[in-house]
Design an enzyme around this catalytic site. Structure first.
Site, mmCIF file in Angstrom:
data_model
loop_
_atom_site.group_PDB
_atom_site.id
_atom_site.type_symbol
_atom_site.label_atom_id
_atom_site.label_comp_id
_atom_site.label_asym_id
_atom_site.label_seq_id
_atom_site.Cartn_x
_atom_site.Cartn_y
_atom_site.Cartn_z
ATOM 1 N N ASP A 346 0.837 -1.188 0.000
ATOM 2 C CA ASP A 346 0.000 0.000 0.000
ATOM 3 C C ASP A 346 0.880 1.250 0.000
ATOM 4 O OD1 ASP A 346 -2.646 1.377 0.575
ATOM 5 O OD2 ASP A 346 -1.520 1.969 2.357
ATOM 6 N N GLU A 382 1.741 -0.417 -4.995
ATOM 7 C CA GLU A 382 0.800 0.643 -5.328
ATOM 8 C C GLU A 382 1.665 1.901 -5.502
ATOM 9 O OE1 GLU A 382 -3.394 2.493 -3.719
ATOM 10 O OE2 GLU A 382 -1.777 2.267 -2.265
#
Length: 698
Positions: A346, A382
């Site tokens: 993330d 990401e």
């Protein structure tokens, strides 16, 4: 009252956390700036504090001690003393019970109370004040666990990235409304036979789970009657979240992984090493802040405050060697002890940001790249955050793959009939070479997605022009506004047959485009059966029917079409190559492998590419080395993407002994292969695929 052994010896500093060796437990915790570290032991319920013992040794900022006779299941926590000088970055408060950063298991969520704060809530310049209340009645407990379960003959599938099909899912959201699962909402449900049947029918090779490391329910959500559903507020990087477990035994997760592996399905974890759940200076003191705030977090020039590149209040300081070690130890633990097959990071741009900005050679990336344990698993970034220079698509080093939002937006805009989108679609179909074809990176660097947990579902992409996030309690200000969606003339649900047919066609077009593209395809759980979130594109706090996959309302026809697209991709290795294809001769074999054509069969010219009204793209892919039954002298596929009106499309001449066969037409989802000679009528707003095959004897 339970009597515990409390005689403590020096123990060992090498293995951090609480390590049971069959005869006792060794405790070790890092804190560079602490003056005293106290280990707190609780009874078997975790309610009563039975002992408070100072760790007797400190070796290179690791405090450690060993207690003979302690057993797995022991509840514990820490109280740590040191300077309380927030303006210097130090926030030690021994009144606060702290979770071990290396805890393999935690007992529960915090119960929100002002005593969880290190400062006096409501005081002037509150975070500079000092709160003396005991937080233990409200704080989670760390729990000692036994070594790993016996894995038996578990064999990770080790699916090559080029053959991977990812299914992004939430443990509870995927399973809790399914009518035939054992333990719905829990880890075990993921490996129930009906779920395995569904994943196998689809053709999924990897399930990517939204965060399952223990996470926090934010206080502001709890006070609004909401919850942290997605899980991007990590509390303990080694512990599975208790809400997904039935008994609390970590073997539940291990058995789930083993069962998925037996079905040929890998397990990837969405992990959040960019920040923690403690937020900014006004957040709770639950673990890292009270253990060594100045080491665990990146602090601003005014060290009272936190660098907030994540938008979540703080940023983990992975530039510190012991924080980096914690991240690496956590990753290795989930691979070696829990047997997961990879990670999606993330806000990974945060991990690579140093004083000079984003650095693809940042220490954490170098550590991951050289690690022999991580060398055998998948790493996916990401590639963005909200910090300076935060958009880094294509900038990560190998072996990272990256979520590709340009694929998502490009495909949506092409099928929405935005002007001038043909060149962009061409780039997306070929693995987004402008972003990824450098530094020796393969075409599998691009993880192609139409949707993800963050944003509209696929059904909502074709049903809503605007986001509808009112239920989140933020007056619809949250969530993306640029969704590139199209409601087909009606905002929200419709019973108009023309509207529902147009929506179904658009979904088939986009799903076919996904699986005909070079790169690694990823679908959002529920998209294959038409799940809607009713226009909510930021369902992070919706632990309810909004976000839970609706199995009763499943669109079986779209499920069958999605499975057909995946099966077609698996049957045709030309669609999942590691090398980028280009409209030129390749040095390896001297054979042109990529041709862009107009509807009349002529090559695309510059004027065609620059025509803003062009809505049709025809691409021919060739290779000289197909696999049976496509091992002819020459093996080729022609794919047609038509966002415009119906048109006659000319196909290339077939070599002697071969014939073009139409295998896929999104306007006819149940199509059986049929031969095509010379040309065929391409339907309006549809995708079609032809395969060059051996001519069958009459």
């Amino acid at each position: 009252m339970t009597t515990l052994p409390t005689t403590i010896t020096a123990g060992c500093p090498n293995a951090l956390g609480a390590r049971y060796d069959g005869e006792g437990v060794n405790f070790a915790i890092f804190s560079e700036h602490a003056s005293r570290v106290s280990l707190c032991l609780f009874d078997e319920t975790g309610r009563t504090e039975l002992a408070n013992i100072d760790l007797p040794e400190r070796t290179h900022h690791v405090w450690h001690g060993r207690i003979d006779g302690l057993q797995p299941g022991q509840h514990y926590g820490y109280r740590i003393s040191g300077p309380y000088h927030p303006d210097q970055g130090h926030r030690f408060n021994p009144n606060k019970l702290l979770v071990d950063p290396y805890a393999r298991r935690i007992s529960r969520q915090p119960r929100w109370h002002d005593a969880l704060m290190g400062y006096e809530v409501g005081a002037a310049q509150a975070d500079l004040s000092f709160d003396t209340r005991d937080s233990a009645p409200y704080a989670p407990r760390s729990i000692v666990v036994a070594p790993a379960t016996d894995w038996g003959d578990d064999a990770p599938p080790a699916t090559p990235m080029s053959e991977t099909v990812i299914y992004e899912a939430h443990v509870k959201g995927l399973t809790c409304r399914h009518p035939r699962l054992h333990a719905p909402g829990k880890f075990r449900a993921l490996a129930s036979e009906p779920m395995l049947d569904h994943l196998r029918r689809l053709g999924i090779t990897a399930i990517e789970l939204l965060p399952v490391q223990a996470f926090l329910n934010d206080r502001f959500l709890v006070e609004k009657g909401l919850t942290n559903y997605w899980g991007y507020q990590t509390l303990a990087f080694f512990a599975p979240d208790p809400r997904y477990m039935e008994t609390g035994d970590i073997a539940e997760f291990q058995r789930t992984v083993a069962r998925l592996h037996s079905a040929g399905i890998e397990v990837l974890l969405d992990v959040v090493y960019n920040h923690t759940c403690e937020g900014n200076e006004m957040g709770p003191t639950l673990s890292f802040r009270g253990i060594d705030n100045a080491s665990y977090y990146r602090l601003a020039d005014d060290r009272r405050y936190y660098v907030n590149d994540t938008g979540c209040g703080n940023t983990l300081n992975t530039g510190h060697p012991m924080v980096l070690r914690m991240v690496m130890d956590s990753l290795r633990y989930w691979v070696e002890t829990m047997h997961v097959d990879g990670f999606r990071f993330d806000l990974a741009a945060t991990l690579g940001r140093g004083p000079g900005g984003f650095d693809p050679n940042a220490a954490i990336f170098q550590a991951m790249r050289q690690d022999p344990v991580l060398a055998r698993v998948k790493l996916i970034a990401e590639p963005w955050d909200i910090g300076p220079g935060g958009y880094q698509l294509g900038a990560f080093p190998p072996p990272f793959s990256e979520w590709n939002d340009r694929f998502r937006d490009g495909v949506r805009r092409f099928w929405r009939r935005d002007p001038g989108r043909v060149p962009d679609l061409a780039a997306r179909l070929m693995g987004s070479a402008p972003q990824f074809d450098h530094s020796g990176r393969p075409a599998t660097s691009s993880v192609n997605l139409l949707t993800a947990h963050d944003g509209f579902t696929l059904m909502d992409v074709v049903s809503y022009n605007d986001k509808h996030n009112e239920a989140n309690g933020e007056d619809n200000r949250d969530g993306h506004s640029a969704n590139y969606s199209d409601n087909m003339g009606v905002e929200g649900p419709s019973t108009d047959p023309a509207v529902t047919a147009a929506r179904a066609q658009r979904r088939r077009n986009m799903m076919a485009t996904l699986f005909l593209s070079q790169g690694v395809p990823m679908i959002l759980a529920g998209d294959e059966i038409g799940h809607t979130q009713h226009g909510n594109n930021n369902a992070y706090c919706q632990d309810n029917a909004t976000a839970w996959v609706d199995w009763q309302g499943a669109d079986d026809a779209f499920l069958a079409f999605t499975a057909k697209c995946i099966a077609f991709r698996k049957a045709h290795p030309i669609l999942r190559q590691k090398l980028f294809l280009h409209s030129r001769e390749r040095a390896l074999d001297g054979i042109e492998d990529l041709f862009w054509r107009r509807a009349d069969g002529a090559p695309m010219c510059r004027a065609d590419w620059e025509d803003p009204e062009l809505r049709l793209l025809v691409v021919e892919l060739r290779t000289a080395s197909g696999t049976p039954p496509y091992a002819a002298l020459e093996y080729a596929i022609v794919a047609v993407f038509n966002a415009g009106e119906a048109v006659e499309v000319t196909v290339p001449d077939a070599p002697e002994g071969q014939v073009w066969s139409l295998h896929l037409d999104s306007s006819r989802p149940d199509l059986a292969p049929e031969p095509v000679e010379g040309s065929f009528q391409m339907p309006a707003e549809a995708v079609a695929v032809l395969v060059l095959e051996e001519e069958q004897p009459v």
